[in-house]
Design an enzyme around this catalytic site. Sequence first.
Site, PDB file in Angstrom:
ATOM      1  CB  SER A   1      58.716  84.264  -4.283  1.00 56.71           C
ATOM      2  OG  SER A   1      58.828  85.306  -3.450  1.00 56.71           O
TER       3      SER A   1
ATOM      4  CG  HIS B   1      36.339  89.512 -26.081  1.00 56.28           C
ATOM      5  ND1 HIS B   1      36.713  90.458 -27.014  1.00 56.28           N
ATOM      6  CD2 HIS B   1      35.721  88.573 -26.672  1.00 56.28           C
ATOM      7  CE1 HIS B   1      36.235  90.008 -28.313  1.00 56.28           C
ATOM      8  NE2 HIS B   1      35.511  88.997 -28.239  1.00 56.28           N
TER       9      HIS B   1
END
Length: 503
Positions: A306, A174
Amino acid sequence: MSTVMEPAPHATPAKPTVDSQYDTYQNPLNSRYCSAEMKYIFSPRNRFSTWRKLWIHLAESERELGLEGITEDALVQMRNHAQIQDQEFAIAAVEEKRRRHDVMAHVHTYGLAAPAAEKIIHWGATSCYVTDNADQIFLRDAIDLLLPKLAAVIQRLSHFAQEYRSVPCLGYTHGQAAQMVTVGKRATIWIEDLLDDLHNLEHARERLLGKFRGAKGTTGTQASFLAIFQGDHARVKKLDELVTRKAGFTAAARSTTQTYSRKIDVDIVHALSSFGCTAERIGGDIRHLAMFKELEEPFEQDQIGSSAMAYKRNPMRSERLCSLGRILANFSADAEQTYKSQWLERSLDDSAIRRIVLPESFLCADACLILLNNISSGLVVNRAVIRQRIDLELPFMATENIIMAMVNKGYSRQETHEYIRVLSHEAGAVVKQEGKPNDLIERIRKNAFFEPILEQLEVLMDPATFIGRSPEIVDEVLEYDVKPALKKYEGAVGRIGDADLSV
């Protein structure tokens, strides 16, 4: 009063004056992601050369069965020109524009190259004799290219699983920290799914080899061949067998329409799409673990994560894997719709979509395997971060061990559970509301109730006591699942090196 804004003027792109590859759309599967071998299988040269080989198989078989008019000189010329040459593409293009029929354009072009065979090329056949039989050859060859690559990925991940079979790490259910597993045990989940993909492709290949279209005529009745052989059913049946064997297939389908059943495409694309799901699942797991800084994919010395944030190490390979896997998974619907839409003995609404779906599904699968090969060859495990994350959660996980230890000393499970519950909530509040480290174990140490098991706390807190049979599960998967599945690929896997990405 509102003002109506006029759209900003824009220039219409100028038509290029020079024919350049940079002025034409490039499919990124072709230009960025796939192997030269897979691209060749679905190339125009291989397609039309395969047509010629099928015409050779047909002519040879017809002559072997006593059909007059096919000379040895005709066969020699056909064999000498089995590979289509560059200049012949232009000839075929002119003829196809004139006739609006690609197969007849290539019959004409082949006849010019092999004039002694010009009258007997395609004798008794329909267009699908070459188009469909060739497609099945491409499907077979493409599967044969994928299988050892998939086996190589499984082998690399198996080495990784073996190396980290006993390294504890947090499990997640979960999206929340759960009972611990090991780094190697988690990798076996990926391995098991990839083994399913291997078996799916092997099954699809086996079925394909026994379902060749062969020499069936315009509606699958073999009427044209029966006419050529003057009603001799035995020779017509033998012709089908000969062509099938020469093409490298074990058997021909007994009943077809003008085409081979598009159900075959459905089953093969299903296997590829299922692998696409696996690729996205594995890529997603690696991305999540990279987000936690527990696991990293390979990162080259000069690689830029990046353009703005120079410190970043984005999991670009796994992101690309997810993207391509997602595309591949969705091809199954195209194959299903095409099969369902076929009318009676033949309709041509399958042609355009199959020209796209069949090659691109294999190109996508090939690209995914190149990425998986590259990623699995250089996964980086950050043990210190993994241990840090374990230490953050371990006090809560250790409570079950502590409760059992207290029960072994004769104390009430319910009473112990209540003490643990109260102390856990206090420690949790410190972590969540004050941002401080988890001090549950210190609270337990200071509580007189737990004095009987204090000397056991270090053992009860050992992460290795929380991983169950994870190491043994790794060993069993590798011995009983991986080893027999990869046995047939031992030689081929050894020839597959680490995959380099073109971009």
